[in-house]
Scaffold this motif. Structure first.
Motif, PDB file in Angstrom:
ATOM      1  N   ARG A 287       2.026  31.654  44.461  1.00  0.00           N
ATOM      2  CA  ARG A 287       0.976  32.552  43.971  1.00  0.00           C
ATOM      3  C   ARG A 287       0.662  33.623  45.014  1.00  0.00           C
ATOM      4  O   ARG A 287       0.516  34.796  44.693  1.00  0.00           O
ATOM      5  CB  ARG A 287      -0.291  31.764  43.621  1.00  0.00           C
ATOM      6  CG  ARG A 287      -1.358  32.626  42.931  1.00  0.00           C
ATOM      7  CD  ARG A 287      -2.726  31.988  42.977  1.00  0.00           C
ATOM      8  NE  ARG A 287      -3.234  31.825  44.332  1.00  0.00           N
ATOM      9  CZ  ARG A 287      -3.722  32.816  45.090  1.00  0.00           C
ATOM     10  NH1 ARG A 287      -3.741  34.048  44.644  1.00  0.00           N
ATOM     11  NH2 ARG A 287      -4.175  32.565  46.303  1.00  0.00           N
ATOM     12  N   GLN A 288       0.583  33.218  46.272  1.00  0.00           N
ATOM     13  CA  GLN A 288       0.313  34.172  47.352  1.00  0.00           C
ATOM     14  C   GLN A 288       1.446  35.191  47.478  1.00  0.00           C
ATOM     15  O   GLN A 288       1.192  36.392  47.642  1.00  0.00           O
ATOM     16  CB  GLN A 288       0.130  33.434  48.679  1.00  0.00           C
ATOM     17  CG  GLN A 288      -1.105  32.577  48.741  1.00  0.00           C
ATOM     18  CD  GLN A 288      -1.096  31.625  49.933  1.00  0.00           C
ATOM     19  OE1 GLN A 288      -0.106  31.512  50.660  1.00  0.00           O
ATOM     20  NE2 GLN A 288      -2.212  30.927  50.130  1.00  0.00           N
ATOM     21  N   LEU A 289       2.672  34.711  47.416  1.00  0.00           N
ATOM     22  CA  LEU A 289       3.828  35.612  47.502  1.00  0.00           C
ATOM     23  C   LEU A 289       3.860  36.573  46.311  1.00  0.00           C
ATOM     24  O   LEU A 289       4.163  37.759  46.464  1.00  0.00           O
ATOM     25  CB  LEU A 289       5.127  34.810  47.572  1.00  0.00           C
ATOM     26  CG  LEU A 289       5.340  34.005  48.853  1.00  0.00           C
ATOM     27  CD1 LEU A 289       6.490  33.018  48.677  1.00  0.00           C
ATOM     28  CD2 LEU A 289       5.595  34.935  50.028  1.00  0.00           C
ATOM     29  N   GLU A 290       3.539  36.055  45.146  1.00  0.00           N
ATOM     30  CA  GLU A 290       3.500  36.886  43.939  1.00  0.00           C
ATOM     31  C   GLU A 290       2.440  37.977  44.082  1.00  0.00           C
ATOM     32  O   GLU A 290       2.693  39.149  43.784  1.00  0.00           O
ATOM     33  CB  GLU A 290       3.203  36.011  42.723  1.00  0.00           C
ATOM     34  CG  GLU A 290       3.083  36.786  41.422  1.00  0.00           C
ATOM     35  CD  GLU A 290       2.665  35.900  40.271  1.00  0.00           C
ATOM     36  OE1 GLU A 290       3.111  36.168  39.149  1.00  0.00           O
ATOM     37  OE2 GLU A 290       1.886  34.945  40.473  1.00  0.00           O
ATOM     38  N   LYS A 291       1.272  37.601  44.557  1.00  0.00           N
ATOM     39  CA  LYS A 291       0.181  38.567  44.734  1.00  0.00           C
ATOM     40  C   LYS A 291       0.584  39.661  45.727  1.00  0.00           C
ATOM     41  O   LYS A 291       0.375  40.851  45.469  1.00  0.00           O
ATOM     42  CB  LYS A 291      -1.078  37.847  45.217  1.00  0.00           C
ATOM     43  CG  LYS A 291      -2.262  38.758  45.403  1.00  0.00           C
ATOM     44  CD  LYS A 291      -3.483  37.990  45.871  1.00  0.00           C
ATOM     45  CE  LYS A 291      -4.637  38.943  46.126  1.00  0.00           C
ATOM     46  NZ  LYS A 291      -5.827  38.237  46.616  1.00  0.00           N
ATOM     47  N   ALA A 292       1.170  39.263  46.840  1.00  0.00           N
ATOM     48  CA  ALA A 292       1.595  40.239  47.848  1.00  0.00           C
ATOM     49  C   ALA A 292       2.684  41.159  47.292  1.00  0.00           C
ATOM     50  O   ALA A 292       2.662  42.375  47.529  1.00  0.00           O
ATOM     51  CB  ALA A 292       2.090  39.519  49.100  1.00  0.00           C
ATOM     52  N   ALA A 293       3.613  40.591  46.545  1.00  0.00           N
ATOM     53  CA  ALA A 293       4.693  41.395  45.966  1.00  0.00           C
ATOM     54  C   ALA A 293       4.147  42.383  44.943  1.00  0.00           C
ATOM     55  O   ALA A 293       4.577  43.540  44.893  1.00  0.00           O
ATOM     56  CB  ALA A 293       5.740  40.485  45.329  1.00  0.00           C
ATOM     57  N   LEU A 294       3.186  41.952  44.142  1.00  0.00           N
ATOM     58  CA  LEU A 294       2.578  42.859  43.165  1.00  0.00           C
ATOM     59  C   LEU A 294       1.838  44.000  43.860  1.00  0.00           C
ATOM     60  O   LEU A 294       1.876  45.144  43.399  1.00  0.00           O
ATOM     61  CB  LEU A 294       1.629  42.093  42.237  1.00  0.00           C
ATOM     62  CG  LEU A 294       2.300  41.237  41.170  1.00  0.00           C
ATOM     63  CD1 LEU A 294       1.276  40.338  40.485  1.00  0.00           C
ATOM     64  CD2 LEU A 294       3.024  42.105  40.158  1.00  0.00           C
ATOM     65  N   GLN A 295       1.189  43.693  44.973  1.00  0.00           N
ATOM     66  CA  GLN A 295       0.502  44.742  45.729  1.00  0.00           C
ATOM     67  C   GLN A 295       1.498  45.754  46.287  1.00  0.00           C
ATOM     68  O   GLN A 295       1.263  46.964  46.225  1.00  0.00           O
ATOM     69  CB  GLN A 295      -0.335  44.134  46.853  1.00  0.00           C
ATOM     70  CG  GLN A 295      -1.563  43.407  46.353  1.00  0.00           C
ATOM     71  CD  GLN A 295      -2.297  42.649  47.445  1.00  0.00           C
ATOM     72  OE1 GLN A 295      -1.747  42.359  48.503  1.00  0.00           O
ATOM     73  NE2 GLN A 295      -3.545  42.309  47.186  1.00  0.00           N
ATOM     74  N   LYS A 296       2.618  45.271  46.823  1.00  0.00           N
ATOM     75  CA  LYS A 296       3.652  46.173  47.340  1.00  0.00           C
ATOM     76  C   LYS A 296       4.221  47.031  46.220  1.00  0.00           C
ATOM     77  O   LYS A 296       4.439  48.231  46.386  1.00  0.00           O
ATOM     78  CB  LYS A 296       4.780  45.372  47.994  1.00  0.00           C
ATOM     79  CG  LYS A 296       4.419  44.743  49.304  1.00  0.00           C
ATOM     80  CD  LYS A 296       5.593  43.936  49.837  1.00  0.00           C
ATOM     81  CE  LYS A 296       5.207  43.111  51.036  1.00  0.00           C
ATOM     82  NZ  LYS A 296       6.315  42.243  51.477  1.00  0.00           N
ATOM     83  N   LEU A 297       4.450  46.412  45.092  1.00  0.00           N
ATOM     84  CA  LEU A 297       4.988  47.127  43.939  1.00  0.00           C
ATOM     85  C   LEU A 297       4.009  48.199  43.472  1.00  0.00           C
ATOM     86  O   LEU A 297       4.389  49.344  43.222  1.00  0.00           O
ATOM     87  CB  LEU A 297       5.257  46.114  42.823  1.00  0.00           C
ATOM     88  CG  LEU A 297       6.171  46.505  41.702  1.00  0.00           C
ATOM     89  CD1 LEU A 297       7.575  46.774  42.210  1.00  0.00           C
ATOM     90  CD2 LEU A 297       6.208  45.394  40.664  1.00  0.00           C
TER      91      LEU A 297
END
Length: 89
Positions: A67-77
């Motif tokens: 979930r944390q990795l997904e959140k960070a990736a969405l922010q980068k995107l």
């Protein structure tokens, strides 16, 4: 019957925008590391979306970490897409 009010130019512009948006999304996805990209693709873009737990099992981490990795990736995107939009303005 075709809509008499339909604007062929608007339809072409809409189609062009769709292609551009999709290309930009995939370009932004390509800028992510492989694991982050895989998480987003499997959580959001796949026909059969994977759960946090399924991805956690795949990567040998907790569902919370996914979930944390997904959140960070969405922010980068999101940042990458916003930067691109700013260039168009």
């Amino acid at each position: 019957l075709p809509d008499p009010d339909a604007d062929p130019l608007a339809a072409v512009e809409h189609e062009d925008w769709e292609h551009y948006s999709q290309a930009r999304l995939y370009q932004a996805l390509a800028s992510l590391d492989e694991r982050s990209r895989d998480i987003l693709e499997n959580r959001w873009l796949a026909e059969e979306k994977l759960t946090l737990q399924a991805l956690a099992d795949k990567y040998g981490v907790s569902a919370e970490r996914i979930r944390q990795l997904e959140k960070a990736a969405l922010q980068k995107l999101r940042r990458a897409l916003q930067e691109d939009a700013a260039l168009l303005a």
